[in-house]
Design a protein around this motif. Sequence first.
Motif, PDB file in Angstrom:
ATOM      1  N   UNK A   1       0.917  -1.344   0.538  1.00  0.00           N
ATOM      2  CA  UNK A   1       0.188   0.125   0.111  1.00  0.00           C
ATOM      3  C   UNK A   1       1.025   1.455  -0.150  1.00  0.00           C
ATOM      4  N   UNK A   2       1.717   1.402   0.761  1.00  0.00           N
ATOM      5  CA  UNK A   2       2.741   2.794   1.039  1.00  0.00           C
ATOM      6  C   UNK A   2       3.217   2.702  -0.581  1.00  0.00           C
ATOM      7  N   UNK A   3       3.502   1.619  -1.686  1.00  0.00           N
ATOM      8  CA  UNK A   3       4.488   2.226  -2.985  1.00  0.00           C
ATOM      9  C   UNK A   3       3.438   3.360  -3.482  1.00  0.00           C
ATOM     10  N   UNK A   4       1.997   2.208  -3.428  1.00  0.00           N
ATOM     11  CA  UNK A   4       1.346   3.730  -4.826  1.00  0.00           C
ATOM     12  C   UNK A   4       0.800   4.792  -4.855  1.00  0.00           C
TER      13      UNK A   4
ATOM     14  N   UNK B   1      12.630  -0.986 -14.682  1.00  0.00           N
ATOM     15  CA  UNK B   1      12.455  -0.995 -14.271  1.00  0.00           C
ATOM     16  C   UNK B   1      11.546  -2.528 -13.495  1.00  0.00           C
ATOM     17  N   UNK B   2      10.958  -3.090 -13.978  1.00  0.00           N
ATOM     18  CA  UNK B   2      10.805  -3.986 -14.790  1.00  0.00           C
ATOM     19  C   UNK B   2      12.234  -5.384 -14.887  1.00  0.00           C
ATOM     20  N   UNK B   3      12.891  -4.567 -15.392  1.00  0.00           N
ATOM     21  CA  UNK B   3      14.469  -5.941 -15.261  1.00  0.00           C
ATOM     22  C   UNK B   3      14.430  -5.755 -13.973  1.00  0.00           C
ATOM     23  N   UNK B   4      14.804  -4.642 -13.757  1.00  0.00           N
ATOM     24  CA  UNK B   4      15.804  -4.688 -12.118  1.00  0.00           C
ATOM     25  C   UNK B   4      14.901  -4.824 -11.074  1.00  0.00           C
ATOM     26  N   UNK B   5      13.390  -4.666 -11.150  1.00  0.00           N
ATOM     27  CA  UNK B   5      12.936  -5.524 -10.048  1.00  0.00           C
ATOM     28  C   UNK B   5      12.165  -6.923  -9.667  1.00  0.00           C
TER      29      UNK B   5
ATOM     30  N   UNK C   1       9.856  -6.990   0.565  1.00  0.00           N
ATOM     31  CA  UNK C   1       9.294  -8.117  -0.812  1.00  0.00           C
ATOM     32  C   UNK C   1       8.016  -8.024  -1.244  1.00  0.00           C
ATOM     33  N   UNK C   2       7.124  -7.541   0.370  1.00  0.00           N
ATOM     34  CA  UNK C   2       5.814  -6.585  -0.645  1.00  0.00           C
ATOM     35  C   UNK C   2       6.249  -5.580  -1.013  1.00  0.00           C
ATOM     36  N   UNK C   3       7.097  -4.606  -1.070  1.00  0.00           N
ATOM     37  CA  UNK C   3       7.048  -3.722  -2.119  1.00  0.00           C
ATOM     38  C   UNK C   3       7.701  -3.658  -3.198  1.00  0.00           C
ATOM     39  N   UNK C   4       8.256  -4.181  -3.480  1.00  0.00           N
ATOM     40  CA  UNK C   4       8.902  -5.185  -4.742  1.00  0.00           C
ATOM     41  C   UNK C   4       8.058  -6.174  -5.145  1.00  0.00           C
ATOM     42  N   UNK C   5       7.433  -6.487  -4.653  1.00  0.00           N
ATOM     43  CA  UNK C   5       5.852  -7.341  -6.059  1.00  0.00           C
ATOM     44  C   UNK C   5       4.857  -6.630  -6.455  1.00  0.00           C
ATOM     45  N   UNK C   6       4.654  -5.376  -5.405  1.00  0.00           N
ATOM     46  CA  UNK C   6       3.608  -4.339  -5.764  1.00  0.00           C
ATOM     47  C   UNK C   6       3.549  -3.901  -6.914  1.00  0.00           C
ATOM     48  N   UNK C   7       5.122  -3.566  -6.863  1.00  0.00           N
ATOM     49  CA  UNK C   7       5.993  -2.828  -8.123  1.00  0.00           C
ATOM     50  C   UNK C   7       5.884  -3.485  -9.519  1.00  0.00           C
ATOM     51  N   UNK C   8       6.364  -4.439  -9.291  1.00  0.00           N
ATOM     52  CA  UNK C   8       5.995  -5.208 -10.475  1.00  0.00           C
ATOM     53  C   UNK C   8       5.164  -5.264 -10.664  1.00  0.00           C
TER      54      UNK C   8
END
Length: 135
Positions: free
Chosen positions: A36-39, A54-58, A88-95
């Motif tokens: 939620x904090x990523x949004x 973003x997608x490759x590095x993430x 993990x939650x942050x980067x998964x949400x980003x993906x």
Amino acid sequence: MLAVNPFFFPLLYQVGLGFTPIQSGLLMMPQAIAAMSLKPTMPRILARFGYRAVLVSNTLIIGLLILLFATIGKGTSLWLVVPEVFFYGFFTSLQYTCMNTLVYADVSEEQASSASSVGKHDAGGTGGPVTPRTY
């Protein structure tokens, strides 16, 4: 792999680490808070780096974070587990957010409805052909 992890982590916490169901559920909270904090920061991240970077590095970051979960054992301090789950939650949400908004990246307002139907068709079309093969 990303889709199974919400089911895998409670299993890891309860069976692998011996936590109670309540403790396991509480350990899922940092992942949800991070997602939620990523949004609010998502548009700035994409504007600065772009979808491809973003997608490759993430993807690489998520892979490393999944590998780090292999180092967790019964003696691992929660002070190490909680930040790992948070990131993990942050980067998964980003993906997920990047992949879900990619269809709208270069679409004008006039084309938005067409892009929306492409996104819906693609999401619906991927599950259909896979289902008969799994039976």
